[in-house]
Write an enzyme that holds these catalytic residues in place. Structure first.
Site, PDB file in Angstrom:
ATOM      1  N   SER A   1       0.832  -1.204   0.000  1.00 32.07           N
ATOM      2  CA  SER A   1       0.000   0.000   0.000  1.00 32.07           C
ATOM      3  C   SER A   1       0.864   1.250   0.000  1.00 32.07           C
ATOM      4  CB  SER A   1      -0.861  -0.033   1.265  1.00 32.07           C
ATOM      5  OG  SER A   1      -1.451   1.209   1.500  1.00 32.07           O
TER       6      SER A   1
ATOM      7  N   TYR B   1      -2.358  -1.231  11.000  1.00 29.65           N
ATOM      8  CA  TYR B   1      -2.573  -1.756   9.653  1.00 29.65           C
ATOM      9  C   TYR B   1      -1.382  -1.410   8.747  1.00 29.65           C
ATOM     10  CZ  TYR B   1      -3.984  -1.897   4.793  1.00 29.65           C
ATOM     11  OH  TYR B   1      -3.989  -2.125   3.435  1.00 29.65           O
TER      12      TYR B   1
ATOM     13  N   LYS C   1       1.808  -3.773   6.745  1.00 30.68           N
ATOM     14  CA  LYS C   1       2.285  -3.750   5.345  1.00 30.68           C
ATOM     15  C   LYS C   1       3.803  -3.566   5.316  1.00 30.68           C
ATOM     16  CE  LYS C   1      -1.634  -4.497   3.397  1.00 30.68           C
ATOM     17  NZ  LYS C   1      -1.910  -5.846   2.891  1.00 30.68           N
TER      18      LYS C   1
HETATM   19  P1  NAD Z   1     -11.221  -7.128   1.111  1.00 28.94           P
HETATM   20  O1  NAD Z   1     -11.475  -7.125   2.569  1.00 28.94           O
HETATM   21  O2  NAD Z   1     -12.364  -6.834   0.199  1.00 28.94           O
HETATM   22  O3  NAD Z   1     -10.590  -8.525   0.667  1.00 28.94           O
HETATM   23  C1  NAD Z   1      -9.766  -9.275   1.508  1.00 28.94           C
HETATM   24  C2  NAD Z   1     -10.279 -10.706   1.534  1.00 28.94           C
HETATM   25  O4  NAD Z   1      -9.424 -11.498   2.352  1.00 28.94           O
HETATM   26  C3  NAD Z   1     -11.699 -10.826   2.114  1.00 28.94           C
HETATM   27  O5  NAD Z   1     -12.503 -11.560   1.202  1.00 28.94           O
HETATM   28  C4  NAD Z   1     -11.509 -11.585   3.424  1.00 28.94           C
HETATM   29  O6  NAD Z   1     -12.606 -12.427   3.707  1.00 28.94           O
HETATM   30  C5  NAD Z   1     -10.227 -12.355   3.154  1.00 28.94           C
HETATM   31  N1  NAD Z   1      -9.423 -12.681   4.349  1.00 28.94           N
HETATM   32  C6  NAD Z   1      -9.005 -11.834   5.323  1.00 28.94           C
HETATM   33  N2  NAD Z   1      -8.270 -12.499   6.237  1.00 28.94           N
HETATM   34  C7  NAD Z   1      -8.202 -13.787   5.827  1.00 28.94           C
HETATM   35  C8  NAD Z   1      -7.591 -14.968   6.352  1.00 28.94           C
HETATM   36  N3  NAD Z   1      -6.901 -14.938   7.495  1.00 28.94           N
HETATM   37  N4  NAD Z   1      -7.730 -16.122   5.671  1.00 28.94           N
HETATM   38  C9  NAD Z   1      -8.444 -16.180   4.508  1.00 28.94           C
HETATM   39  N5  NAD Z   1      -9.048 -15.099   3.980  1.00 28.94           N
HETATM   40  C10 NAD Z   1      -8.938 -13.914   4.632  1.00 28.94           C
HETATM   41  O7  NAD Z   1     -10.007  -6.115   0.838  1.00 28.94           O
HETATM   42  P2  NAD Z   1      -9.472  -5.485  -0.526  1.00 28.94           P
HETATM   43  O8  NAD Z   1      -9.840  -4.060  -0.560  1.00 28.94           O
HETATM   44  O9  NAD Z   1      -9.819  -6.353  -1.662  1.00 28.94           O
HETATM   45  O10 NAD Z   1      -7.907  -5.552  -0.237  1.00 28.94           O
HETATM   46  C11 NAD Z   1      -7.104  -6.622  -0.690  1.00 28.94           C
HETATM   47  C12 NAD Z   1      -5.676  -6.385  -0.243  1.00 28.94           C
HETATM   48  O11 NAD Z   1      -5.210  -5.154  -0.767  1.00 28.94           O
HETATM   49  C13 NAD Z   1      -5.469  -6.310   1.262  1.00 28.94           C
HETATM   50  O12 NAD Z   1      -4.245  -6.929   1.580  1.00 28.94           O
HETATM   51  C14 NAD Z   1      -5.397  -4.823   1.524  1.00 28.94           C
HETATM   52  O13 NAD Z   1      -4.654  -4.544   2.670  1.00 28.94           O
HETATM   53  C15 NAD Z   1      -4.673  -4.359   0.277  1.00 28.94           C
HETATM   54  N6  NAD Z   1      -4.910  -2.941  -0.048  1.00 28.94           N
HETATM   55  C16 NAD Z   1      -6.196  -2.500  -0.192  1.00 28.94           C
HETATM   56  C17 NAD Z   1      -6.413  -1.159  -0.492  1.00 28.94           C
HETATM   57  C18 NAD Z   1      -7.823  -0.622  -0.629  1.00 28.94           C
HETATM   58  O14 NAD Z   1      -7.991   0.591  -0.600  1.00 28.94           O
HETATM   59  N7  NAD Z   1      -8.826  -1.453  -0.808  1.00 28.94           N
HETATM   60  C19 NAD Z   1      -5.331  -0.291  -0.661  1.00 28.94           C
HETATM   61  C20 NAD Z   1      -4.036  -0.792  -0.504  1.00 28.94           C
HETATM   62  C21 NAD Z   1      -3.832  -2.134  -0.203  1.00 28.94           C
HETATM   63  C1  WQD Z   2      -9.649   9.391   0.852  1.00 33.56           C
HETATM   64  C2  WQD Z   2      -9.851  10.884   1.094  1.00 33.56           C
HETATM   65  C3  WQD Z   2     -10.281  11.445   3.380  1.00 33.56           C
HETATM   66  C4  WQD Z   2     -14.088   9.438   3.753  1.00 33.56           C
HETATM   67  C5  WQD Z   2      -6.949   4.508   3.050  1.00 33.56           C
HETATM   68  C6  WQD Z   2      -5.977   3.792   3.956  1.00 33.56           C
HETATM   69  C7  WQD Z   2      -4.709   3.488   3.232  1.00 33.56           C
HETATM   70  C8  WQD Z   2      -4.983   2.752   1.935  1.00 33.56           C
HETATM   71  C9  WQD Z   2      -5.963   3.486   1.095  1.00 33.56           C
HETATM   72  C10 WQD Z   2      -5.005   0.371   2.270  1.00 33.56           C
HETATM   73  C11 WQD Z   2      -9.151  11.390   2.354  1.00 33.56           C
HETATM   74  C12 WQD Z   2     -11.470  11.773   2.512  1.00 33.56           C
HETATM   75  C13 WQD Z   2     -12.915   9.931   3.237  1.00 33.56           C
HETATM   76  C14 WQD Z   2     -15.126  10.349   4.123  1.00 33.56           C
HETATM   77  C15 WQD Z   2     -13.734  12.165   3.398  1.00 33.56           C
HETATM   78  N1  WQD Z   2      -5.610   1.477   2.156  1.00 33.56           N
HETATM   79  N2  WQD Z   2     -12.735  11.279   3.065  1.00 33.56           N
HETATM   80  N3  WQD Z   2     -14.895  11.678   3.918  1.00 33.56           N
HETATM   81  O1  WQD Z   2      -7.390   7.711   3.770  1.00 33.56           O
HETATM   82  O2  WQD Z   2      -6.376   7.780   1.468  1.00 33.56           O
HETATM   83  O3  WQD Z   2      -6.393   5.699   2.672  1.00 33.56           O
HETATM   84  O4  WQD Z   2      -7.147   3.721   1.872  1.00 33.56           O
HETATM   85  O5  WQD Z   2      -3.838   0.147   2.279  1.00 33.56           O
HETATM   86  O6  WQD Z   2      -3.920   2.731   4.074  1.00 33.56           O
HETATM   87  O7  WQD Z   2      -5.700   4.625   5.062  1.00 33.56           O
HETATM   88  O8  WQD Z   2      -8.575   6.615   1.806  1.00 33.56           O
HETATM   89  O9  WQD Z   2     -10.894   6.587   1.022  1.00 33.56           O
HETATM   90  O10 WQD Z   2     -10.459   6.742   3.514  1.00 33.56           O
HETATM   91  O11 WQD Z   2      -9.961   8.700   2.053  1.00 33.56           O
HETATM   92  O12 WQD Z   2     -13.578  13.385   3.243  1.00 33.56           O
HETATM   93  O13 WQD Z   2     -16.187   9.948   4.614  1.00 33.56           O
HETATM   94  O14 WQD Z   2     -11.252  11.127   1.292  1.00 33.56           O
HETATM   95  O15 WQD Z   2     -10.101  12.427   4.365  1.00 33.56           O
HETATM   96  O16 WQD Z   2      -8.699  12.670   2.086  1.00 33.56           O
HETATM   97  P1  WQD Z   2      -7.161   7.056   2.489  1.00 33.56           P
HETATM   98  P2  WQD Z   2     -10.043   7.087   2.127  1.00 33.56           P
END
Ligand code: NAD
Ligand code: WQD
Length: 340
Positions: free
Chosen positions: A125, A150, A154
């Site tokens: 991330s 969290y 990572k």
């Molecule tokens: P998500 O929660 O939709 O998907 C994660 C999946 O993993 C879920 O289906 C959950 O049931 C499963 N899971 C969790 N723990 C588990 C375990 N111990 N065993 C088996 N299954 C398990 O999340 P997402 O948004 O699809 O994110 C996927 C990955 O990307 C994560 O590692 C997250 O940290 C990373 N990521 C997400 C974002 C974002 O904004 N969505 C941004 C950066 C990184």
């Molecule tokens: C985006 C922008 C908020 C909600 C998160 C995780 C980060 C990564 C990506 C996984 C910000 C603003 C949001 C609301 C708002 N995930 N906002 N009102 O904070 O960039 O990052 O997701 O790795 O680790 O922290 O994403 O979608 O929460 O926010 O004004 O109700 O929208 O302040 O500027 P963020 P977000």
């Protein structure tokens, strides 16, 4: 070519399964359904015409993980999405996050090592950069002290992968996602937040459809052109495609180092107000919102330098902000009434 997708019924995982299947890969999903629904399997099948293989278990269970890998030692690679991802929850329950995110990774790496499976793509991330000194942020920017458990998982995960790669045959591509939003063009799969969403895009669509009263815009006194915070939003389908590209790079022996790191974003920063404007423009729906104080822990602005991903990985995000907000709205309408 059989690929394991952990967390494959989740948001990014399900979109990636679709792209893998469309490219002819055989996919096996492992998910404990802690943050996703079994229905996703049928929905993937509706899009691709092929049901992915599926096993439901918790990857923190070492015995089950090892047994799974022994049974599936024909795997060509692993894409590891499974993790807990709610930043706020991780502050409240840090051990849940360290246990789930780290133990599952350790179990997978151990099992890969034991069974001779050498390729893993890991979901990292942009959170590892914190608030970078220089924008756009490049992959070699310093890692800053994590702002949440969290984020720390990572950073630690990246270190664990680096350490095991030094002493084993394991090769890894670490993908640092910026802010994935939107949904598949079919509106059959998308993001399904449990409870009240923290992220901007689902909060906007849930407000627009009447599930939430108004969006809270967290702060308009940042040092940005309109005062609201800036992020690099990318379409989840573009992000999913990057995983297929990463898998192909590994399988075709094109990696130049045992661990490679790529930023995945569009390279463009948009403010919260610009996202709202895009949503209103593409959907014709007026959004209720109120300006609030800054959200604690938020950074001011971040967007990616994507040169390395574009040139070396050979991947580029194609979809613009309007396509992202429009597809998120189509998804919200498609699931209206399905959620509590
Ligand atoms: P998500 O929660 O939709 O998907 C994660 C999946 O993993 C879920 O289906 C959950 O049931 C499963 N899971 C969790 N723990 C588990 C375990 N111990 N065993 C088996 N299954 C398990 O999340 P997402 O948004 O699809 O994110 C996927 C990955 O990307 C994560 O590692 C997250 O940290 C990373 N990521 C997400 C974002 C974002 O904004 N969505 C941004 C950066 C990184
Ligand atoms: C985006 C922008 C908020 C909600 C998160 C995780 C980060 C990564 C990506 C996984 C910000 C603003 C949001 C609301 C708002 N995930 N906002 N009102 O904070 O960039 O990052 O997701 O790795 O680790 O922290 O994403 O979608 O929460 O926010 O004004 O109700 O929208 O302040 O500027 P963020 P977000």
């Amino acid at each position: 070519m059989k690929i394991l997708v952990t967390g494959g019924t989740g948001y990014i995982g399900s979109h990636t399964v679709v792209e893998l299947q469309n490219k002819g890969y055989e996919v096996i999903i492992v998910d404990d359904l802690s943050n996703s629904s079994i229905d996703v399997l049928d929905n993937i099948t509706k899009i691709t015409g092929k049901k992915p293989l599926f096993e439901q278990f918790d990857l923190t269970d070492r015995e089950k993980t090892e047994a799974f890998f022994k049974k599936n030692n024909d795997l060509k690679g692993v894409i590891h999405f499974a993790a807990s991802k709610a930043v706020g929850e991780s502050v409240e329950f840090p051990l849940k996050y360290y246990r789930n995110n780290l133990l599952s990774l350790i179990n997978i790496l151990q099992a890969m090592n034991d069974t001779g499976i050498s390729n893993i793509v890991f979901s990292s991330s942009c959170t590892v950069y914190g608030q970078p000194d220089n924008l756009p942020v490049k992959e070699d920017a310093p890692i800053q002290k994590a702002w949440s458990p969290y984020g720390n998982t990572k950073q630690i995960s990246e270190e664990i992968i680096n350490d095991i790669s030094n002493v084993s045959g394991i090769c890894s591509i670490l993908l640092r996602y910026f802010n994935p939003i939107g949904a598949h063009e079919s509106a059959v799969i998308g993001e399904l937040p449990l409870g009240v969403p923290n992220s901007l895009m689902p909060y906007i669509t849930q407000t627009a459809i009447g599930k939430r009263q108004f969006l809270r815009v967290w702060g308009n006194d940042y040092d940005t052109p309109d005062g609201t915070a800036i992020r690099d939003y990318l379409h989840v389908t573009d992000l999913a495609r990057a995983h297929v590209t990463a898998v192909e790079r590994m399988l075709n022996g094109r990696m130049k180092q045992k661990v490679e790191v790529f930023n995945l974003g569009t390279g463009n920063g948009f403010s919260v107000m610009q996202v709202i404007e895009s949503f209103e423009r593409t959907t014709g729906v007026k959004l209720n919102y109120k300006i609030m104080e800054r959200r604690p822990g938020d950074i001011e602005k971040v967007w990616a330098d994507t040169t390395f991903a574009n040139q070396e990985l050979g991947w580029k995000a194609e979809k613009g902000l309007d396509e992202m907000t429009a597809s998120a709205w189509e998804w919200e309408k498609a699931i209206a009434g399905r959620r509590i």
